[in-house]
Design an enzyme around this catalytic site. Structure first.
Site, PDB file in Angstrom:
ATOM      1  N   HIS A  94       0.811  -1.209   0.000  1.00  0.00           N
ATOM      2  CA  HIS A  94       0.000   0.000   0.000  1.00  0.00           C
ATOM      3  C   HIS A  94       0.849   1.265   0.000  1.00  0.00           C
ATOM      4  CE1 HIS A  94      -4.171  -1.699   1.224  1.00  0.00           C
ATOM      5  NE2 HIS A  94      -3.505  -2.548   0.455  1.00  0.00           N
ATOM      6  N   HIS A 283      -2.045 -12.444  -1.972  1.00  0.00           N
ATOM      7  CA  HIS A 283      -3.127 -13.105  -1.246  1.00  0.00           C
ATOM      8  C   HIS A 283      -2.777 -14.539  -0.851  1.00  0.00           C
ATOM      9  CE1 HIS A 283      -6.398 -10.154  -2.889  1.00  0.00           C
ATOM     10  NE2 HIS A 283      -5.447  -9.566  -2.177  1.00  0.00           N
TER      11      HIS A 283
END
EC number: 1.11.1.21
Length: 760
Positions: A94, A283
């Site tokens: 991020h 993920h």
């Protein structure tokens, strides 16, 4: 005390409060972003050299400490599955993932995740805790490791600690100490809104904007048909790094989600394979958190009480952390090995069929149609769960293009790993600029096309006598000095300080696509390059060699010297890139919409010309005075892109004078728009009515905007003619050397020391 007198001592209001200029004039031209480059904002001082500090770093010891941190679970913020790896991967992702290729802004290059607005984005919930977990290590190593480098390196170490060897890592990102006000994050006024970036987007949510069922309380049965994302944005919603994991506008449609994913990651300079690898790889670790609705969380860090000391989203649900954590509102653990690299993400994605469900927070997510409980609980070893996925995960299977890629990886997991670690490295380093900025023992040897590589200099650099000879030869080559100046500017001013791309090094102005850009006047450019190549060929027949990149800058510098009558610094060492070393499609993003310094281009219905000029000046890392003096000088030098006379307020074009400012500020002039577009203006003598000059918005803004006019007045003064020349020369040198990171850490500003060898 007299009756009626207030017992409380009257306290005046404070600086910075009250109604501001932007409240009165919301559409005013904002030059504040040009003040972001003030070294006085850095508490480490203007002489602090991060490169030298990084070289003192015990890199192996730092990585050892980071590895130990991964499993050092803290009671105040326990680690999922006993390992902080997933949290730190998200932190790094991020930080770097805000990058967009359109304008090069965003990214992890200076640690902006610590500041507003990013530190309070809904997509960054709980990352305040991740950074606080890192503080003891940052405190220990101090100036030797920046926050910007540390956050990204920690993500790398997290991968390695969970059995995923990485492609490498490069340090060199110096911290900033203030919010970057230059980035356009969108025009929405509520978190998770998309009503500005899309023609028919959603308004967003109230409160703190934690993603849960809130955003789709309004019944919508079909995804929005208009998904033309506003430029230069990459994120699908205000406050998200990428796309809505529930699907477009919260609608759980995996195929429609794939469209958003492709657009968003494409604007981050990622292709389909890189995009799929990043989603699958990221993920493969950790989990999402949606233990309860967002009503249980408090304000973001910037809105919280002082007592929280920078923490936000205080959670009143249960313990407020661990199994009761609320972050995205989604409650998904993707694999049975959330702290170990594996191919189980793809195995589960294709093994099971999936049905829609609601998370405990009310968000749309998918659960496998199976009785198998094979997913470990993050905090209870005796508990197992069914596999779950996000809408955006299912897009990796449901979209035909992604499905083709991911099915192959299902059978060839090593290909997935290789693509993932390369894409991860690209994600973390896309805004790092040239390899000359890359530091540390883990810099990979393989040179990658997205680096915009340039060859290393070979042989002895040209010296003083060579430079003097070449200056004479380029001025005698039969090309007007103004054309030499325009070409040098065009080459160097392609630089973007945001992601450190472009610039004169590499001489890519002679290659596609830059050679064909309208702003570079291709016909004139070809003429200049042909003449300079002739000079280069003749000189290179001797023992020394000069690159065309150096010669382009030297020719412009020689022309400025001739016009100014003073010495202009020049530093050799540039090399020439090849077309094979140039990703032409990627370089298309560097083509300017406007270049006020060359009086090129105009605004749109949404963005005024002068706003684009300030944006360009910021990308060139200029201050307001530098923007002003360079524009005035370029006009005096007759350096408009097309040779027009707009803004050339002088009877002696080609000489470096302050005439532009003197005549712009002449009280005897009256300006009138030439047409309804108000892009072109005509200046008339107030008494005679005679038309004296023509100008564009690029020109007249320096007489209209109060701050820019104040600087223009300084250069128009009778006692500042020498200062004008000196400042223009300094600004010219800065532009020519913006991309010379190979020399920036070797010396201080040339203007403070004079011309030292081999600078002339």
């Amino acid at each position: 005390m007299s009756q009626g007198e207030c017992p409380v001592k009257k306290v005046p209001n404070v600086a910075g409060s009250g109604t501001r200029n932007t409240d009165w004039w919301p559409n005013e031209l904002r030059t504040n972003i040009l003040r972001q480059h003030d070294p006085r904002q850095n508490p480490l001082g203007p002489d602090f050299n991060y490169v030298e500090e990084f070289k003192k770093l015990d890199y192996d010891a730092l990585k050892k400490d980071l590895n130990a941190l991964m499993t050092d679970s803290q009671d105040w913020w326990p680690a999922d599955f006993g390992h902080y790896g997933g949290l730190f991967i998200r932190m790094a992702w991020h930080s770097a993932g805000t990058y967009r290729v359109t304008d090069g802004r965003g990214g992890g290059g200076d640690g902006q995740q610590r500041f507003a607005p990013l530190n309070a984005w809904p997509d960054n919930v709980s990352l305040d805790k991740a950074r606080r977990l890192l503080w003891p290590i940052k405190q220990k190593y101090g100036n030797k490791i920046s926050w910007a480098d540390l956050m990204l390196l920690t993500g790398n170490v997290a991968l390695e600690s969970m059995g995923c060897p990485t492609f490498g890592f490069a340090g060199g990102r110096a911290d900033t100490f203030q919010s970057d006000e230059s980035v356009y994050w969108g025009g929405e006024t509520e978190w998770l809104g998309s009503d500005v970036r899309y023609a028919d987007g959603a308004k967003g949510v109230k409160g703190e904007g934690i993603m849960d069922g809130d955003q789709h309380k309004t019944d919508k049965s079909e995804p929005h048909t208009s998904r033309n994302l506003e430029q230069p944005l990459a994120a699908a919603h205000m406050g998200l790094i990428y796309v809505n994991p529930e699907g477009p506008e919260g609608i759980p449609d995996p195929v429609a989600a794939a469209h958003d994913i492709r657009t968003t990651f494409g604007r981050m300079a990622m292709n389909d394979a890189e995009t799929a690898a990043l989603i699958i790889g990221g993920h493969s670790f950790g989990k999402t958190h949606g233990a309860a609705p967002s009503e249980n969380t408090g304000p973001d860090p910037n809105s919280e009480d002082l007592a929280t000391q920078g923490f936000g989203w205080m959670n009143k649900h249960g313990r407020g952390n661990g199994p009761d954590t609320i972050t995205s509102g989604l409650e998904v653990t993707w694999t049975g090995t959330p702290t170990k690299w594996s191919n189980k993400y793809l195995e589960y994605l294709y093994k099971f069929e999936w049905e829609l469900e609601k998370s405990p927070a009310g968000a749309n997510q998918w659960v496998a149609k199976t009785d198998e409980h094979i997913i470990p609980d993050a905090y209870d070893q005796n508990k197992k769960h069914k596999p779950r996925m996000l809408t955006t995960d299912l897009a990796m299977r449901m979209d035909p293009a992604y499905e083709k890629i991911t099915r192959r990886w299902l059978e060839h997991p090593q290909e997935l790993h290789d693509t993932f670690v390369r894409a991860w490295f690209k994600l973390l380093h896309r805004d790092m600029g040239p390899r000359s900025r890359w530091l540390g023992p883990e810099v990979p040897k393989e040179v990658l096309i997205w680096e915009d590589p340039v060859p290393q200099p070979e042989g002895e650099l040209i010296g003083e006598s060579d430079i003097a000879t070449l200056k004479k030869q380029v001025l005698d080559a039969g090309v007007e000095p103004a054309k030499l100046i325009r070409t040098a500017w065009a080459s160097a001013a392609s630089f973007r300080g945001s992601d450190k791309r472009g610039g004169a090094n590499g001489a890519r102005i002679r290659l596609a696509p830059q050679k064909d850009w309208e702003v570079n006047n291709p016909k004139e450019l070809a003429e200049v390059l042909k003449a300079l190549e002739g000079v280069q060929s003749k000189f290179n027949s001797g023992s020394k060699k000069v690159s065309l990149a150096d010669l382009i800058v030297l020719a412009g510098t020689a022309a400025v010297e001739k016009a100014a009558g003073v010495q202009v610094p020049f530093t050799p060492g540039r090399t020439d890139a090849t077309q094979e070393q140039t990703d032409a499609k990627s370089f298309e993003h560097l083509e300017p919409v406007t270049d006020g310094f060359r009086n090129y281009g105009k605004g749109t219905d949404r963005v005024r010309t002068e706003q684009l000029d300030v944006d360009k000046a910021h990308l060139l890392r200029l201050t307001a005075p530098e923007m002003v003096v360079l524009t005035g000088g370029m006009r005096a030098l007759n350096a408009n892109w097309d040779g027009s006379s707009h803004g050339v307020f002088t009877k002696r074009p080609g000489q470096l004078t302050n005439d532009f400012f003197v005549n712009l500020l002449d009280n005897n002039l009256e300006w009138k728009a030439a047409d309804s577009s108000k892009e072109l203006y005509e200046g008339f003598d107030r008494k005679s009515g005679q038309k004296k000059w023509t100008a564009t918005r690029h020109d007249l803004v320096f007489g209209h905007h109060p701050e820019l006019r104040a600087v223009a007045e300084t250069y128009a003064q009778a006692d500042n003619t020498d200062k004008f020349v000196k400042d223009f020369v300094a600004g010219w040198e800065k532009i020519m050397n913006n991309d010379r990171f190979d020399i920036k850490n070797k010396s201080v500003s040339a203007q403070s020391r004079g011309a030292n060898k081999p600078r002339l």
